[in-house]
Design a protein around this motif. Structure first.
Motif, PDB file in Angstrom:
ATOM      1  N   VAL A  16     -30.114  10.598  28.482  1.00  0.00           N
ATOM      2  CA  VAL A  16     -29.406  11.174  28.938  1.00  0.00           C
ATOM      3  C   VAL A  16     -28.376  10.804  29.865  1.00  0.00           C
ATOM      4  O   VAL A  16     -26.957  10.416  29.335  1.00  0.00           O
ATOM      5  CB  VAL A  16     -29.735  12.514  29.488  1.00  0.00           C
ATOM      6  N   ARG A  17     -28.693  10.063  30.209  1.00  0.00           N
ATOM      7  CA  ARG A  17     -27.989   8.851  31.013  1.00  0.00           C
ATOM      8  C   ARG A  17     -27.282   8.007  30.301  1.00  0.00           C
ATOM      9  O   ARG A  17     -26.133   8.100  30.642  1.00  0.00           O
ATOM     10  CB  ARG A  17     -29.272   8.616  32.491  1.00  0.00           C
ATOM     11  N   GLN A  18     -28.476   7.310  29.461  1.00  0.00           N
ATOM     12  CA  GLN A  18     -27.545   5.923  29.085  1.00  0.00           C
ATOM     13  C   GLN A  18     -26.621   6.750  28.192  1.00  0.00           C
ATOM     14  O   GLN A  18     -24.982   5.444  28.330  1.00  0.00           O
ATOM     15  CB  GLN A  18     -27.991   5.588  27.856  1.00  0.00           C
ATOM     16  N   THR A  19     -26.308   7.778  27.452  1.00  0.00           N
ATOM     17  CA  THR A  19     -24.917   8.613  27.029  1.00  0.00           C
ATOM     18  C   THR A  19     -24.509   8.763  27.508  1.00  0.00           C
ATOM     19  O   THR A  19     -23.543   8.173  26.675  1.00  0.00           O
ATOM     20  CB  THR A  19     -25.884   9.655  26.061  1.00  0.00           C
ATOM     21  N   ARG A  20     -24.364   9.235  29.197  1.00  0.00           N
ATOM     22  CA  ARG A  20     -23.366   9.968  29.289  1.00  0.00           C
ATOM     23  C   ARG A  20     -22.566   8.285  29.829  1.00  0.00           C
ATOM     24  O   ARG A  20     -21.046   7.985  30.364  1.00  0.00           O
ATOM     25  CB  ARG A  20     -24.067   9.891  31.216  1.00  0.00           C
ATOM     26  N   ASP A  21     -23.257   6.887  30.762  1.00  0.00           N
ATOM     27  CA  ASP A  21     -23.017   5.863  30.362  1.00  0.00           C
ATOM     28  C   ASP A  21     -22.106   5.219  29.713  1.00  0.00           C
ATOM     29  O   ASP A  21     -21.155   4.576  29.971  1.00  0.00           O
ATOM     30  CB  ASP A  21     -23.681   4.990  31.119  1.00  0.00           C
ATOM     31  N   LEU A  22     -22.265   5.774  28.492  1.00  0.00           N
ATOM     32  CA  LEU A  22     -22.084   5.293  27.242  1.00  0.00           C
ATOM     33  C   LEU A  22     -20.341   5.899  27.043  1.00  0.00           C
ATOM     34  O   LEU A  22     -19.106   5.438  26.074  1.00  0.00           O
ATOM     35  CB  LEU A  22     -21.776   4.622  25.939  1.00  0.00           C
ATOM     36  N   LEU A  23     -20.369   7.126  27.167  1.00  0.00           N
ATOM     37  CA  LEU A  23     -19.368   8.112  27.684  1.00  0.00           C
ATOM     38  C   LEU A  23     -17.854   7.671  27.632  1.00  0.00           C
ATOM     39  O   LEU A  23     -17.037   8.148  27.631  1.00  0.00           O
ATOM     40  CB  LEU A  23     -19.515   9.656  27.389  1.00  0.00           C
ATOM     41  N   ILE A  24     -18.443   7.467  28.894  1.00  0.00           N
ATOM     42  CA  ILE A  24     -17.416   6.309  29.906  1.00  0.00           C
ATOM     43  C   ILE A  24     -16.807   5.589  29.621  1.00  0.00           C
ATOM     44  O   ILE A  24     -15.678   5.321  30.028  1.00  0.00           O
ATOM     45  CB  ILE A  24     -18.527   6.927  31.989  1.00  0.00           C
ATOM     46  N   TYR A  25     -17.566   4.880  29.533  1.00  0.00           N
ATOM     47  CA  TYR A  25     -17.691   3.690  28.644  1.00  0.00           C
ATOM     48  C   TYR A  25     -15.713   4.004  27.296  1.00  0.00           C
ATOM     49  O   TYR A  25     -15.354   3.175  28.415  1.00  0.00           O
ATOM     50  CB  TYR A  25     -18.234   2.618  28.161  1.00  0.00           C
ATOM     51  N   ALA A  26     -16.535   4.091  27.221  1.00  0.00           N
ATOM     52  CA  ALA A  26     -15.808   5.139  25.714  1.00  0.00           C
ATOM     53  C   ALA A  26     -14.227   5.774  25.728  1.00  0.00           C
ATOM     54  O   ALA A  26     -13.649   5.567  25.477  1.00  0.00           O
ATOM     55  CB  ALA A  26     -16.588   5.923  25.090  1.00  0.00           C
ATOM     56  N   ASN A  27     -14.605   6.707  26.850  1.00  0.00           N
ATOM     57  CA  ASN A  27     -13.449   6.867  27.335  1.00  0.00           C
ATOM     58  C   ASN A  27     -12.151   6.373  28.226  1.00  0.00           C
ATOM     59  O   ASN A  27     -11.099   6.536  27.913  1.00  0.00           O
ATOM     60  CB  ASN A  27     -13.670   8.338  28.672  1.00  0.00           C
ATOM     61  N   ARG A  28     -13.032   5.381  29.479  1.00  0.00           N
ATOM     62  CA  ARG A  28     -12.341   4.148  29.805  1.00  0.00           C
ATOM     63  C   ARG A  28     -11.916   2.988  28.828  1.00  0.00           C
ATOM     64  O   ARG A  28     -11.489   2.566  29.522  1.00  0.00           O
ATOM     65  CB  ARG A  28     -12.902   4.114  30.934  1.00  0.00           C
ATOM     66  N   SER A  29     -12.303   2.866  28.464  1.00  0.00           N
ATOM     67  CA  SER A  29     -12.350   1.754  27.309  1.00  0.00           C
ATOM     68  C   SER A  29     -11.310   1.111  27.120  1.00  0.00           C
ATOM     69  O   SER A  29     -10.159   1.529  26.355  1.00  0.00           O
ATOM     70  CB  SER A  29     -13.093   1.585  26.553  1.00  0.00           C
ATOM     71  N   SER A  30     -10.709  -0.367  27.794  1.00  0.00           N
ATOM     72  CA  SER A  30      -9.678  -0.770  27.596  1.00  0.00           C
ATOM     73  C   SER A  30     -10.221  -1.923  26.852  1.00  0.00           C
ATOM     74  O   SER A  30      -9.207  -3.095  27.234  1.00  0.00           O
ATOM     75  CB  SER A  30      -8.851  -1.243  28.156  1.00  0.00           C
ATOM     76  N   ASP A  31     -11.030  -2.331  25.985  1.00  0.00           N
ATOM     77  CA  ASP A  31     -12.021  -3.348  25.779  1.00  0.00           C
ATOM     78  C   ASP A  31     -11.701  -4.096  24.802  1.00  0.00           C
ATOM     79  O   ASP A  31     -11.219  -3.307  23.927  1.00  0.00           O
ATOM     80  CB  ASP A  31     -13.755  -3.411  25.911  1.00  0.00           C
ATOM     81  N   THR A  32     -10.387  -5.400  25.516  1.00  0.00           N
ATOM     82  CA  THR A  32      -9.827  -5.808  24.180  1.00  0.00           C
ATOM     83  C   THR A  32     -11.185  -6.895  23.438  1.00  0.00           C
ATOM     84  O   THR A  32     -10.674  -6.455  22.384  1.00  0.00           O
ATOM     85  CB  THR A  32      -9.632  -7.087  24.770  1.00  0.00           C
ATOM     86  N   GLU A  78     -24.532  16.886  35.510  1.00  0.00           N
ATOM     87  CA  GLU A  78     -23.465  15.830  36.068  1.00  0.00           C
ATOM     88  C   GLU A  78     -22.789  16.468  34.933  1.00  0.00           C
ATOM     89  O   GLU A  78     -22.677  17.362  33.694  1.00  0.00           O
ATOM     90  CB  GLU A  78     -23.255  14.160  35.579  1.00  0.00           C
ATOM     91  N   ASN A  79     -21.220  15.915  34.628  1.00  0.00           N
ATOM     92  CA  ASN A  79     -20.265  16.077  32.976  1.00  0.00           C
ATOM     93  C   ASN A  79     -20.054  15.633  31.997  1.00  0.00           C
ATOM     94  O   ASN A  79     -19.285  15.229  31.465  1.00  0.00           O
ATOM     95  CB  ASN A  79     -18.899  15.740  33.890  1.00  0.00           C
ATOM     96  N   THR A  80     -21.438  15.903  31.253  1.00  0.00           N
ATOM     97  CA  THR A  80     -21.943  14.626  29.717  1.00  0.00           C
ATOM     98  C   THR A  80     -21.342  15.842  29.060  1.00  0.00           C
ATOM     99  O   THR A  80     -20.448  15.586  28.380  1.00  0.00           O
ATOM    100  CB  THR A  80     -23.932  15.163  29.591  1.00  0.00           C
ATOM    101  N   LEU A  81     -21.483  17.002  29.367  1.00  0.00           N
ATOM    102  CA  LEU A  81     -20.776  17.672  28.059  1.00  0.00           C
ATOM    103  C   LEU A  81     -19.489  17.549  27.918  1.00  0.00           C
ATOM    104  O   LEU A  81     -18.697  17.974  26.704  1.00  0.00           O
ATOM    105  CB  LEU A  81     -20.746  19.394  28.771  1.00  0.00           C
ATOM    106  N   TYR A 120     -22.626  26.231  33.893  1.00  0.00           N
ATOM    107  CA  TYR A 120     -22.459  25.224  33.282  1.00  0.00           C
ATOM    108  C   TYR A 120     -20.327  25.481  32.855  1.00  0.00           C
ATOM    109  O   TYR A 120     -19.925  25.425  33.222  1.00  0.00           O
ATOM    110  CB  TYR A 120     -22.497  24.369  32.635  1.00  0.00           C
ATOM    111  N   LEU A 121     -20.886  26.097  31.994  1.00  0.00           N
ATOM    112  CA  LEU A 121     -19.537  26.412  31.371  1.00  0.00           C
ATOM    113  C   LEU A 121     -18.590  27.564  32.275  1.00  0.00           C
ATOM    114  O   LEU A 121     -17.204  27.063  32.670  1.00  0.00           O
ATOM    115  CB  LEU A 121     -19.286  27.438  30.284  1.00  0.00           C
ATOM    116  N   GLU A 122     -19.594  28.612  33.049  1.00  0.00           N
ATOM    117  CA  GLU A 122     -18.219  29.281  33.777  1.00  0.00           C
ATOM    118  C   GLU A 122     -17.517  28.135  35.176  1.00  0.00           C
ATOM    119  O   GLU A 122     -16.866  28.509  35.360  1.00  0.00           O
ATOM    120  CB  GLU A 122     -19.225  30.196  34.630  1.00  0.00           C
ATOM    121  N   ALA A 123     -18.999  27.068  35.482  1.00  0.00           N
ATOM    122  CA  ALA A 123     -17.634  26.679  36.187  1.00  0.00           C
ATOM    123  C   ALA A 123     -17.071  25.574  35.791  1.00  0.00           C
ATOM    124  O   ALA A 123     -15.764  25.262  36.401  1.00  0.00           O
ATOM    125  CB  ALA A 123     -18.771  25.298  37.117  1.00  0.00           C
ATOM    126  N   ASN A 124     -16.434  25.054  34.604  1.00  0.00           N
ATOM    127  CA  ASN A 124     -16.023  24.161  33.415  1.00  0.00           C
ATOM    128  C   ASN A 124     -15.354  25.090  32.647  1.00  0.00           C
ATOM    129  O   ASN A 124     -14.952  24.603  30.693  1.00  0.00           O
ATOM    130  CB  ASN A 124     -16.956  23.298  33.213  1.00  0.00           C
TER     131      ASN A 124
END
Length: 340
Positions: A16-32, A78-81, A120-124
């Protein structure tokens, strides 16, 4: 040498943690560097597949309760979903399918007898806005639609959707030209209106006027055969449900509603006729028919009795025959009322 030392399998929490890290990367990535990005996205796909494998099991092993519990806890910590939902358009098709199955499964996972996805969904709850608006996106609609149906298993989530402005959009989504998306929206609409009885009854009572005005004009009187067929079937399911008895009584007291149902009874499609009959019988059975309902039924008495004389289901159905006989008796017994 590498093959001799197998790497230690990742724990559910690590996945889960590694997935989350890569999702953050995918979301922000402007990797050229395209190769770097591809490598990371490929790893993300593997991780999401691994999440699915932990939750559903695979050809070699059944899912383990403890592993599922750990995964679920970490996922909602955390906000993985949120990350997974917002990143979905960036994933390839197979990974989107895997992600959809992961989200679906997590809605049912209990941790210490609690469905923590619901908390979680109630809060999000704004995530529902993202999922519903997916129907406007051809590529995302079926994935987000499937996730949405799983999320509305939770009553608080269903209530939010029912009470939101999105509810009106479903009348248009159901008629989208893309058949698969329209069918998916119809499935979600049905789920919203049948799963949580008390919430649905409250929604229909509060929103009766606009809801049934839309339902009648956009669905029951649609030019699309499938839309009409599904709508009249769902209407029967709603009105015949005891929890909606107040709404049903109101619905069958309206001459406009009766007119629409009588038109559906005259359809060439047998399945629409049968479904329309199941709603029409409620008008006939109402022991407190308003005068204008009585006058319409009396004016059409001979036509209705002729129609029902030849009215049969394809397979023998004792309940249907009994209902039909009752309706025929009710209509045959009607007499014009003198207007005061």
């Amino acid at each position: 040498m590498k093959g001799l030392f197998k790497s230690k399998p990742r724990t559910p929490v690590e996945v889960v943690r590694q997935t989350r890290d890569l999702l953050i990367y995918a979301n922000r990535s402007s990797d050229t560097r395209e190769s770097k990005r591809e490598e990371k996205m490929s790893e993300l796909s593997k991780l999401i597949r691994e999440l699915k494998s932990i939750l559903y099991g695979n050809s070699e092993a059944e899912p383990q309760a403890e592993a599922c519990c750990q995964l679920t806890q970490e996922f909602f910590k955390e906000n993985t979903l949120r990350l997974l939902i917002t990143c979905l358009p960036k994933l390839n098709l197979e990974t989107r399918k895997d992600a959809t199955q992961v989200v679906a499964n997590l809605q049912r996972q209990q941790v210490h007898s609690r469905l923590i996805a619901s908390d979680y969904l109630e809060a999000n709850i704004d995530l529902m806005d993202v999922l519903i608006s997916g129907y406007d996106n051809t590529d995302m609609a079926l994935h987000y639609g499937a996730m949405l149906r799983e999320c509305i298993r939770h009553q608080t989530v269903a209530r939010y959707v029912l009470e939101s402005a999105h509810m009106k959009k479903f009348f248009d989504y159901i008629q989208l030209p893309n058949f698969d998306i329209a069918a998916d929206a119809a499935a979600t609409f049905k789920e919203l209106l049948t799963r949580h009885k008390s919430t649905v009854a409250e929604f229909l009572s509060k929103n009766y006027d606009w809801f049934f005005a839309e339902y009648n004009s956009k669905l029951l009187e649609s030019t699309n055969y499938i839309t009409r067929r599904q709508a009249v079937k769902l209407l029967g399911d709603i009105l015949l449900d005891r929890s909606n008895s107040v709404v049903m009584t109101r619905y069958v007291s309206s001459r406009d509603n009766l007119r629409i149902l009588m038109n559906l009874l005259r359809e060439s499609s047998k399945s629409i006729q049968i479904e329309a009959f199941h709603v029409f019988k409620l008008f006939a059975a109402n022991q407190n028919k308003p005068p204008d309902i009585v006058s319409i039924l009396v004016a059409n008495k001979s036509k209705l009795l002729r129609l029902f004389a030849d009215f049969k289901t394809e397979k023998e159905d004792e309940q249907f025959e009994a209902d039909k006989a009752q309706v025929v008796r009710e209509i045959a017994a009607l007499e014009p009322r003198d207007r005061p």
